[in-house]
Design a protein around this motif. Structure first.
Motif, PDB file in Angstrom:
ATOM      1  N   SER A 128       0.732  -1.179   0.066  1.00 54.52           N
ATOM      2  CA  SER A 128       0.000  -0.147   0.125  1.00 54.52           C
ATOM      3  C   SER A 128       0.762   1.304   0.096  1.00 54.52           C
ATOM      4  CB  SER A 128      -0.946   0.201   1.174  1.00 54.52           C
ATOM      5  OG  SER A 128      -1.447   1.062   1.461  1.00 54.52           O
ATOM      6  N   VAL A 129       0.683   2.281  -0.954  1.00 53.28           N
ATOM      7  CA  VAL A 129       1.495   3.309  -0.930  1.00 53.28           C
ATOM      8  C   VAL A 129       1.420   4.240   0.523  1.00 53.28           C
ATOM      9  CG1 VAL A 129       1.694   5.560  -2.169  1.00 53.28           C
ATOM     10  CG2 VAL A 129       1.334   3.593  -3.489  1.00 53.28           C
ATOM     11  N   PRO A 130       0.266   4.457   0.964  1.00 56.50           N
ATOM     12  CA  PRO A 130       0.117   5.199   2.311  1.00 56.50           C
ATOM     13  C   PRO A 130       1.071   4.420   3.389  1.00 56.50           C
ATOM     14  CG  PRO A 130      -2.079   5.125   1.299  1.00 56.50           C
ATOM     15  CD  PRO A 130      -1.279   4.160   0.429  1.00 56.50           C
ATOM     16  N   ASP A 131       0.822   3.006   3.364  1.00 54.61           N
ATOM     17  CA  ASP A 131       1.699   2.330   4.302  1.00 54.61           C
ATOM     18  C   ASP A 131       3.245   2.744   3.856  1.00 54.61           C
ATOM     19  OD1 ASP A 131      -0.571   1.709   5.733  1.00 54.61           O
ATOM     20  OD2 ASP A 131      -0.580  -0.331   4.943  1.00 54.61           O
ATOM     21  N   ASP A 132       3.476   2.494   2.505  1.00 56.28           N
ATOM     22  CA  ASP A 132       4.926   2.541   2.140  1.00 56.28           C
ATOM     23  C   ASP A 132       5.428   3.854   2.589  1.00 56.28           C
ATOM     24  OD1 ASP A 132       7.121   1.408   1.035  1.00 56.28           O
ATOM     25  OD2 ASP A 132       6.361   2.609  -1.062  1.00 56.28           O
ATOM     26  N   GLU A 133       4.671   4.928   2.415  1.00 54.64           N
ATOM     27  CA  GLU A 133       5.547   6.231   2.742  1.00 54.64           C
ATOM     28  C   GLU A 133       5.529   6.403   4.287  1.00 54.64           C
ATOM     29  OE1 GLU A 133       2.550   9.243   1.564  1.00 54.64           O
ATOM     30  OE2 GLU A 133       2.982   8.737  -0.694  1.00 54.64           O
ATOM     31  N   ARG A 134       4.340   5.665   4.977  1.00 55.67           N
ATOM     32  CA  ARG A 134       5.076   5.784   6.700  1.00 55.67           C
ATOM     33  C   ARG A 134       6.344   4.871   6.867  1.00 55.67           C
ATOM     34  NH1 ARG A 134       1.150   1.391   8.560  1.00 55.67           N
ATOM     35  NH2 ARG A 134       3.011   0.260   7.915  1.00 55.67           N
ATOM     36  N   ASN A 138       9.904   6.118   8.624  1.00 61.91           N
ATOM     37  CA  ASN A 138      10.691   5.417   9.588  1.00 61.91           C
ATOM     38  C   ASN A 138      12.026   5.015   9.325  1.00 61.91           C
ATOM     39  OD1 ASN A 138       8.350   5.681  11.435  1.00 61.91           O
ATOM     40  ND2 ASN A 138       7.440   3.800  10.386  1.00 61.91           N
ATOM     41  N   TYR A 139      12.198   4.549   7.841  1.00 65.09           N
ATOM     42  CA  TYR A 139      13.325   4.222   7.352  1.00 65.09           C
ATOM     43  C   TYR A 139      14.476   5.482   7.400  1.00 65.09           C
ATOM     44  CZ  TYR A 139      16.415   3.423   3.426  1.00 65.09           C
ATOM     45  OH  TYR A 139      17.820   3.448   2.678  1.00 65.09           O
ATOM     46  N   LEU A 140      14.047   6.377   6.886  1.00 65.61           N
ATOM     47  CA  LEU A 140      14.666   7.590   6.729  1.00 65.61           C
ATOM     48  C   LEU A 140      15.336   8.258   7.879  1.00 65.61           C
ATOM     49  CD1 LEU A 140      13.091   9.462   3.840  1.00 65.61           C
ATOM     50  CD2 LEU A 140      15.050   8.299   3.646  1.00 65.61           C
ATOM     51  N   HIS A 141      14.227   8.155   9.074  1.00 66.17           N
ATOM     52  CA  HIS A 141      14.622   8.485  10.308  1.00 66.17           C
ATOM     53  C   HIS A 141      15.662   7.636  11.186  1.00 66.17           C
ATOM     54  CE1 HIS A 141      14.112  10.543  14.264  1.00 66.17           C
ATOM     55  NE2 HIS A 141      13.857   9.331  14.877  1.00 66.17           N
ATOM     56  N   ALA A 142      15.600   6.328  10.888  1.00 62.85           N
ATOM     57  CA  ALA A 142      16.444   5.384  11.573  1.00 62.85           C
ATOM     58  C   ALA A 142      17.744   5.457  10.832  1.00 62.85           C
ATOM     59  CB  ALA A 142      15.777   4.124  11.609  1.00 62.85           C
ATOM     60  N   GLU A 143      17.905   5.652   9.706  1.00 57.29           N
ATOM     61  CA  GLU A 143      18.923   5.395   8.932  1.00 57.29           C
ATOM     62  C   GLU A 143      19.570   6.679   8.411  1.00 57.29           C
ATOM     63  OE1 GLU A 143      20.431   2.266   8.093  1.00 57.29           O
ATOM     64  OE2 GLU A 143      19.035   1.280   8.991  1.00 57.29           O
TER      65      GLU A 143
END
Length: 232
Positions: A128-134, A138-143
């Motif tokens: 799902s695109v909305p779930d993907d964006e979420r 999270n990925y960008l914040h963590a990495e």
């Protein structure tokens, strides 16, 4: 879960349908019988012009049949491995421009130690695109230490590609989802003045032309670079 293109699956099943089960052994046995028949026919022939070619033909057919019998059979396990190798890897790519520079033509990239080239930030896609964006936030914040409240993602396009994976030493199928990422303020751990380290990644800013001019990055990631150039 495997994601396989229907046409690819139909092709491999059609190509392998005669290699599984008892049918290949029976065909090889019939081939041996045919070869023996040719040899027997040559024995009773008196005309050397026909006798010798018949011997040769019988020997070739017989050897081919024997090879089919002793050859290691193609198994369902091999078929599964071949099908699994066609698994399409769904990957979301984020093209983030320099924060605070509205007309910037440079994007955030990091050095991938396994592929030995510069990549846009990326991760496995969520359907799902909305779930993907979420998940991407999270990925960008963590990495990459991107503040979750200062990251806008805009879906741009899809793409697909087949290319050799240097990491896995095999051909792989990729389905891409391209996002444009906007960060309004430069995070504390980032720099616009050269390479910088964040979250265990060596990062820097590169233009599309610089990526295409980098021989190894272009060779491995040309498909993604062009998708970003033309859509993001």
């Amino acid at each position: 879960m495997l994601m396989i293109r229907e046409n690819d699956l139909e092709t491999v099943l059609a190509n392998r349908r005669n290699f599984i089960g008892i049918a290949p052994r029976l065909e090889s046995a019939l081939t041996i019988i045919t070869g023996v028949f040719y040899v027997a026919s040559a024995v009773v022939m008196e005309d050397l012009w026909w006798k010798i070619p018949m011997y040769v033909l019988g020997a070739i057919v017989t050897i081919y049949g024997i090879a089919g019998v002793i050859r290691k059979p193609y198994t369902t396990k091999q078929l599964f491995k071949e099908i699994a190798g066609m698994n399409a890897i769904a990957s979301s790519i984020i093209a983030i421009t320099e924060p605070g520079i509205s007309d910037s033509n440079k994007y955030l990239v990091y050095w991938d130690t396994k592929w030995k080239c510069w990549f846009f930030p990326n991760r496995r896609s969520t359907p799902s695109v909305p779930d993907d964006e979420r998940d991407l936030r999270n990925y960008l914040h963590a990495e990459f230490k991107v503040p979750q409240d200062d990251c806008t993602l805009e879906y741009k396009t899809d793409g697909e590609s087949t290319k050799y994976s240097t990491e896995h030493d095999e051909m792989r199928y990729y389905d891409y989802r391209i996002y444009r990422g906007v960060v309004s303020a430069l995070p504390d751990s980032w720099s616009v003045d050269g390479p910088f380290d964040v979250g265990g990644h060596r990062c820097k800013w590169m233009t599309i032309d610089e990526m295409l001019a980098d021989e190894e990055t272009d060779r491995i990631n040309h498909d993604v670079i062009v998708l970003v150039r033309d859509n993001a």
